[in-house]
Design a protein around this motif. Structure first.
Motif, PDB file in Angstrom:
ATOM      1  N   PRO A   1       0.796  -1.237   0.000  1.00 16.50           N
ATOM      2  CA  PRO A   1       0.000   0.000   0.000  1.00 16.50           C
ATOM      3  C   PRO A   1       0.827   1.285   0.000  1.00 16.50           C
ATOM      4  N   HIS A   2       2.127   1.166   0.355  1.00 16.94           N
ATOM      5  CA  HIS A   2       2.970   2.355   0.393  1.00 16.94           C
ATOM      6  C   HIS A   2       3.782   2.555  -0.885  1.00 16.94           C
ATOM      7  N   PHE A   3       3.471   1.747  -1.919  1.00 14.80           N
ATOM      8  CA  PHE A   3       4.295   1.792  -3.122  1.00 14.80           C
ATOM      9  C   PHE A   3       4.301   3.179  -3.770  1.00 14.80           C
ATOM     10  N   MET A   4       3.125   3.746  -4.009  1.00 16.76           N
ATOM     11  CA  MET A   4       3.071   5.063  -4.675  1.00 16.76           C
ATOM     12  C   MET A   4       3.676   6.150  -3.800  1.00 16.76           C
ATOM     13  N   LYS A   5       3.419   6.075  -2.502  1.00 16.96           N
ATOM     14  CA  LYS A   5       3.985   7.078  -1.586  1.00 16.96           C
ATOM     15  C   LYS A   5       5.507   7.021  -1.598  1.00 16.96           C
ATOM     16  N   LYS A   6       6.063   5.792  -1.581  1.00 16.65           N
ATOM     17  CA  LYS A   6       7.508   5.621  -1.605  1.00 16.65           C
ATOM     18  C   LYS A   6       8.090   6.118  -2.925  1.00 16.65           C
ATOM     19  N   THR A   7       7.397   5.797  -4.037  1.00 15.84           N
ATOM     20  CA  THR A   7       7.869   6.212  -5.359  1.00 15.84           C
ATOM     21  C   THR A   7       7.954   7.723  -5.460  1.00 15.84           C
TER      22      THR A   7
ATOM     23  N   LEU B   1      14.037   4.709 -12.522  1.00 17.49           N
ATOM     24  CA  LEU B   1      13.085   4.450 -13.617  1.00 17.49           C
ATOM     25  C   LEU B   1      13.334   3.076 -14.229  1.00 17.49           C
ATOM     26  N   LYS B   2      14.607   2.678 -14.365  1.00 14.49           N
ATOM     27  CA  LYS B   2      14.902   1.328 -14.849  1.00 14.49           C
ATOM     28  C   LYS B   2      14.318   0.280 -13.913  1.00 14.49           C
ATOM     29  N   PHE B   3      14.432   0.541 -12.614  1.00 13.50           N
ATOM     30  CA  PHE B   3      13.873  -0.384 -11.628  1.00 13.50           C
ATOM     31  C   PHE B   3      12.346  -0.453 -11.757  1.00 13.50           C
ATOM     32  N   LEU B   4      11.714   0.706 -11.883  1.00 16.43           N
ATOM     33  CA  LEU B   4      10.247   0.721 -12.028  1.00 16.43           C
ATOM     34  C   LEU B   4       9.817  -0.027 -13.280  1.00 16.43           C
ATOM     35  N   LYS B   5      10.549   0.165 -14.372  1.00 17.49           N
ATOM     36  CA  LYS B   5      10.201  -0.535 -15.619  1.00 17.49           C
ATOM     37  C   LYS B   5      10.271  -2.043 -15.418  1.00 17.49           C
ATOM     38  N   LEU B   6      11.323  -2.510 -14.702  1.00 15.48           N
ATOM     39  CA  LEU B   6      11.479  -3.945 -14.467  1.00 15.48           C
ATOM     40  C   LEU B   6      10.337  -4.512 -13.636  1.00 15.48           C
ATOM     41  N   ILE B   7      10.082  -3.891 -12.460  1.00 14.83           N
ATOM     42  CA  ILE B   7       9.094  -4.500 -11.557  1.00 14.83           C
ATOM     43  C   ILE B   7       7.668  -4.357 -12.105  1.00 14.83           C
ATOM     44  N   LEU B   8       7.389  -3.260 -12.824  1.00 14.88           N
ATOM     45  CA  LEU B   8       6.049  -3.123 -13.403  1.00 14.88           C
ATOM     46  C   LEU B   8       5.846  -4.098 -14.541  1.00 14.88           C
ATOM     47  N   THR B   9       6.909  -4.375 -15.291  1.00 18.83           N
ATOM     48  CA  THR B   9       6.817  -5.394 -16.348  1.00 18.83           C
ATOM     49  C   THR B   9       6.535  -6.751 -15.733  1.00 18.83           C
ATOM     50  N   ARG B  10       7.285  -7.081 -14.685  1.00 15.96           N
ATOM     51  CA  ARG B  10       7.053  -8.357 -13.989  1.00 15.96           C
ATOM     52  C   ARG B  10       5.658  -8.404 -13.364  1.00 15.96           C
TER      53      ARG B  10
ATOM     54  N   LEU C   1      -2.080  -9.602 -17.175  1.00 14.38           N
ATOM     55  CA  LEU C   1      -2.932  -8.493 -16.731  1.00 14.38           C
ATOM     56  C   LEU C   1      -2.850  -7.386 -17.766  1.00 14.38           C
ATOM     57  N   THR C   2      -3.957  -6.918 -18.217  1.00 15.18           N
ATOM     58  CA  THR C   2      -3.961  -5.874 -19.250  1.00 15.18           C
ATOM     59  C   THR C   2      -3.933  -4.486 -18.656  1.00 15.18           C
ATOM     60  N   GLY C   3      -4.177  -4.329 -17.403  1.00 17.94           N
ATOM     61  CA  GLY C   3      -4.149  -3.000 -16.810  1.00 17.94           C
ATOM     62  C   GLY C   3      -4.476  -3.064 -15.335  1.00 17.94           C
ATOM     63  N   SER C   4      -4.075  -2.058 -14.576  1.00 20.62           N
ATOM     64  CA  SER C   4      -4.374  -1.999 -13.147  1.00 20.62           C
ATOM     65  C   SER C   4      -4.328  -0.560 -12.694  1.00 20.62           C
ATOM     66  N   GLN C   5      -4.912  -0.338 -11.515  1.00 22.33           N
ATOM     67  CA  GLN C   5      -4.952   1.014 -10.974  1.00 22.33           C
ATOM     68  C   GLN C   5      -3.549   1.493 -10.602  1.00 22.33           C
ATOM     69  N   VAL C   6      -2.709   0.581 -10.046  1.00 16.78           N
ATOM     70  CA  VAL C   6      -1.350   0.967  -9.639  1.00 16.78           C
ATOM     71  C   VAL C   6      -0.557   1.425 -10.848  1.00 16.78           C
ATOM     72  N   LEU C   7      -0.639   0.662 -11.934  1.00 13.50           N
ATOM     73  CA  LEU C   7       0.099   1.020 -13.135  1.00 13.50           C
ATOM     74  C   LEU C   7      -0.363   2.366 -13.678  1.00 13.50           C
ATOM     75  N   SER C   8      -1.650   2.579 -13.646  1.00 13.67           N
ATOM     76  CA  SER C   8      -2.180   3.863 -14.115  1.00 13.67           C
ATOM     77  C   SER C   8      -1.700   5.012 -13.250  1.00 13.67           C
ATOM     78  N   ASP C   9      -1.656   4.769 -11.933  1.00 17.72           N
ATOM     79  CA  ASP C   9      -1.195   5.825 -11.018  1.00 17.72           C
ATOM     80  C   ASP C   9       0.268   6.173 -11.267  1.00 17.72           C
ATOM     81  N   VAL C  10       1.083   5.149 -11.507  1.00 19.73           N
ATOM     82  CA  VAL C  10       2.500   5.403 -11.778  1.00 19.73           C
ATOM     83  C   VAL C  10       2.665   6.194 -13.065  1.00 19.73           C
TER      84      VAL C  10
END
Length: 873
Positions: free
Chosen positions: A742-748, A766-775, A804-813
């Motif tokens: 739940p703290h992912f966006m706040k930490k980002t 950003l490279k890290f975010l690309k990796l974990i969001l891809t996974r 998964l074709t989409g999610s709220q977390v991905l949209s928020d990022v």
């Protein structure tokens, strides 16, 4: 400051309870290092007391003196001076004590000699007081005749508890009077209850002879004699008394008797004998009275040659002749004796000289040696340096400055007397600058022999010399010296172990003009831990090492043989860790030997366990800081037998925020090794499991997740290591843990704000975010509901990796990234708005939301990232 009064009921008076001045100070009855003692009279009761007046400037000084009061007020014994209270005024402290009208035993022996019977009575009472003190857990630390008082009835009272301490606190300070001080206190090893017993022995000598042992030596010489020499009690004392004194002067603290043991000693229980009784002749006497007299050889040819000074000196001049030091000193003047000795020194006939100096030191207080020096005798001694070594080492070791002035330095290369040589080296080092001293030591052909033999003899100066020379760039350390050092037995001697480890570290460490911290250690590491040369400003965080020092064959085997435990002396443990690092760094063969032995990894693991418990000391943290740098290298040489303990070490470091970066890299190397060895790597809801040879290593995913959400102080180094870890197959589901938190966006958002002025860290993140969001999009369930627990989601994700074709977390990022570098939203010092790489990475992450999964094999870039399919227009 208000006056503070604390009195025992016996000293309080109803009509004057508020009056601070109802004591009249009379004459001074004693002076000490901490204050003056007065005889005083209570104006109301006319009772006499002793008042110790102490001046203090700061509150800390007052607290130290209050410790004495805390000790005294709880001590109640016939042979302990009574405490009546204290009065505290502006900058004065008045301690009210029992008044002892007969003064101290020191005052008593000034009035005349004390025989053994009276001395025994006083010492027996002193022992009773000491027994009580020691039973209460108190060490007096300053037993001497001046601190043993006598009341009206000649009862001994132990006084002056200003430097006393309790057994349950470390009594490591140098306190007490030098001539009464025990050798373990002199050497800084700390005081114990039996240290008081040594002081008691000195007090017995003081009472019976008028002076403590070695009273004729100056402080440095007395200290040296107490530590290194054996004191021989005067033969005028009874044999039982001498046995008692020798028991007190037992240098081994574990064999030295206690107060109770001495109360049972034969001398303490000897029946009281009238003063004249001891002179009675009888066959039952155990003493051979003939030994109380010095034999005088009288020539049969001359009746009165005993009284012929010139004849005695002639006998002294004859090589191998018979002479009597007693007669010479009693019949000849000191000037003539010293002149005769100088003549013998010039002729190189030193046997008689040594015998005369020996008698002079024992019975004459060194007066002949002093005259010898005054008349210029030292240059005469130096004319025959070889034969004179023994004389110089025995009688002139406290006059080294005079030896140097008289020209002994050019002869030092020929001196074989170890203690004399070390004294000269130490004294010369205090006179000249460090460079000059180091180069002079380097020129000595016997410097190695002197150091090694001094260490074997446990000479403190040998330890100091080696430690100093090891830090000098002007003293070349040859392989032969290292071989001789590692040949010394270390296991039972922590001091020698520390000295050799520390000096070898100094030999191996590279010196630079500036020290910088490594990637993994916190900024609190000391400059002496790691010393490196900066390459340039572009690579300011990279540790640069110069050419390695060549080590003799078998060095690592020797070092690992002395692997300490976490409970051993901390200084030894720290220097062992440093030595392993200095010896093994960048040497794959040495690293492999350290891994195979396993002791270093086990030691580090134990230190990590203790640090996570009650031992969170700065010193332990410093040791772990040094060990971490080597553990990162050891992880690259790990084998299957040591894989489990290496993983445990990595997890231990992950628990300490300052060491997360290094712990992450150690764990990454362990995973890479497990993959290379084809170990079975699986996951359950809680752990990553590494299975091999019917063994299972569990790596809790929560430990990895916690690292990202901790307060990592060096995020720029950490994120690159963590990105590589997350890209490994064993951590394929770690992305879900991170993004689902739940703290992912706040930490980002917080990280982009903190590092807004660092372009490099923003790109790495950003490279890290690309990796974990891809996974995350690859392995998360199709439907993400907030009411489903994370562990259930993870279990589903692991067992059924649905796209998964989409999610709220991905949209928020994506929404945050699209606005973070907008011109109207830029914060002070923010960089990256014009970076092409940042724009490309943000675009790649944005494509993840619209990318449709392909049934074909995914394409990967060079970093292992999945390349999203192009968006249809």
């Amino acid at each position: 400051m208000a006056t503070r009064v604390n009195l025992t009921p016996a000293q309080k008076h109803s009509s004057s309870s508020g009056n601070n001045h109802h004591y009249a100070l009379k004459q001074v009855i004693g002076k000490g290092a901490y204050g003056i003692v007065y005889r005083a009279v209570n104006r109301q009761t006319a009772k006499q007391v002793a008042i110790k007046v102490i001046e203090y400037d700061e509150e800390e000084e007052l607290n130290e003196h209050m410790l004495e009061i805390d000790l005294l007020k709880n001590l109640k014994h016939e042979n302990i001076v009574k405490y009546h209270g204290f009065i505290q005024k502006s900058h004065q402290l008045f301690i009210l004590l029992e008044y002892c009208s007969q003064g101290s035993l020191r005052d008593l022996i000034k009035r005349g000699p004390v025989d053994e019977n009276d001395c025994r009575a006083y010492i027996k009472q002193t022992l009773r007081g000491l027994r009580y003190l020691h039973d209460q857990g108190v060490i007096h630390r300053d037993i001497k005749a001046a601190n043993l008082l006598l009341d009206d009835h000649n009862v001994v009272k132990l006084a002056d508890f200003g430097v006393s301490t309790r057994v349950n606190t470390l009594a490591m300070t140098y306190a007490g009077s030098p001539n009464w001080m025990a050798p373990e206190v002199m050497m800084g090893q700390g005081a114990t209850t039996v240290s008081d017993i040594w002081s008691l022995g000195s007090t017995v000598v003081e009472i019976l002879t008028g002076n403590p042992p070695f009273h004729n030596l100056v402080n440095e010489a007395a200290c040296y004699a107490i530590v290194h020499d054996v004191y021989l009690p005067p033969k005028s004392l009874s044999s039982i008394c001498r046995k008692f004194i020798r028991a007190c002067f037992q240098k081994n603290v574990f064999q030295r008797p206690t107060a109770q043991d001495l109360l049972n000693h034969q001398w303490m229980n000897e029946p009281h004998m009238p003063s004249l009784e001891k002179f009675r002749e009888g066959e039952e006497s155990s003493e051979d009275w003939r030994h109380d007299f010095i034999e005088v050889e009288v020539s049969p040819f001359k009746e009165n040659d005993v009284a012929d000074p010139q004849q005695n000196l002639n006998r002294l001049r004859q090589p191998g002749g018979h002479f009597n030091p007693y007669l010479i000193f009693n019949e000849c003047d000191i000037y003539s004796i010293a002149s005769c000795l100088i003549e013998l020194c010039r002729r190189g006939e030193l046997k008689n000289v040594e015998e005369m100096f020996s008698y002079d030191a024992q019975y004459r207080g060194g007066e002949c040696k002093n005259m010898f020096n005054t008349l210029g005798g030292i240059p005469a001694l130096l004319q025959n340096i070889g034969p004179a070594e023994t004389v110089l080492g025995r009688f002139f070791i406290t006059d080294v400055k005079e030896l140097i002035k008289c020209g002994i330095l050019p002869h030092c290369g020929l001196i074989k007397h170890v203690h004399l040589m070390l004294a000269i080296i130490s004294t010369y080092g205090a006179i000249v600058d460090f460079e000059t001293w180091s180069k002079w030591c380097r020129s000595l052909p016997n410097i190695e022999d002197t150091i090694i033999k001094g260490l074997e003899a446990n000479d403190k100066l040998a330890h100091d010399t080696l430690l100093s020379l090891s830090t000098s760039p002007f003293f070349n350390t040859c392989e032969n010296l290292i071989l001789r050092l590692i040949a010394l037995p270390l296991k039972t001697d922590y001091r020698l172990t520390y000295t050799i480890f520390k000096s070898l570290n100094s030999f191996l460490e590279r010196k630079g003009t500036e020290s910088i911290a490594t990637d993994y250690t916190d900024t609190g590491s000391s400059a002496e831990d790691f010393q490196m040369l900066p390459l340039n400003s572009q690579f300011a965080n990279v540790a640069i090492y110069s050419e390695r020092q060549t080590l003799p064959e078998g060095f690592i085997d020797w070092l690992l043989k002395y692997t300490p435990t976490a409970l051993d002396d901390q200084h030894v443990v720290k220097n062992f860790i440093e030595l392993c690092f200095n010896a093994g760094h960048l040497d794959r063969v040495a690293l492999g030997e350290i891994v195979e032995h396993g002791g270093f990894l086990q030691l580090t693991h134990k230190l990590l366990q203790e640090f996570s418990g009650e031992s969170r000391t700065r010193y332990t943290k410093s040791m772990l800081s040094i060990a971490l740098n080597l553990c990162v290298e050891l992880a690259q040489e790990v084998n299957l037998s040591k894989l489990a303990v290496t993983v445990d070490v990595a997890l231990g470091y992950l628990n300490i925020p300052e060491f997360i970066t290094g712990g992450t890299e150690i764990l990454m190397h362990c995973f890479l090794f497990a993959i290379h060895e084809n170990c079975a790597i699986t996951e359950d809801t809680m752990n990553v499991l590494i299975q091999y040879q019917e063994k299972t290593i569990r790596v809790p995913r929560v430990a990895l997740l916690r690292t990202f959400y901790s307060e990592e102080p060096k995020f720029g180094n950490y994120i690159t290591k963590f990105t590589r870890l997350c890209s490994l197959p064993p951590c394929r589901s770690l992305a879900f843990d991170i993004v689902s938190n739940p703290h992912f966006m706040k930490k980002t958002k917080a990280l982009f704000d903190v590092y807004r002025s660092s372009l490099i860290i923003q790109i790495d993140f950003l490279k890290f975010l690309k990796l974990i969001l891809t996974r995350y999009t690859e392995f998360a369930p199709r439907s993400v509901r907030k009411d489903i627990p994370t562990d259930v989601l993870m279990s589903t994700a692991i067992k059924q990796p649905i796209q998964l074709t989409g999610s709220q977390v991905l949209s928020d990022v994506i929404q945050f990234l699209s606005s973070n570098w907008r011109p109207d939203k830029l914060r002070p010092n923010q960089v990256g708005a014009d970076s092409v790489l940042i724009k490309q990475l943000c675009h790649d992450i944005e494509l993840l939301e619209n990318t449709k999964p392909l049934a074909t094999i995914r394409r990967l870039d060079k970093n292992g990232f999945a390349i999203p399919a192009p968006v249809s227009s």
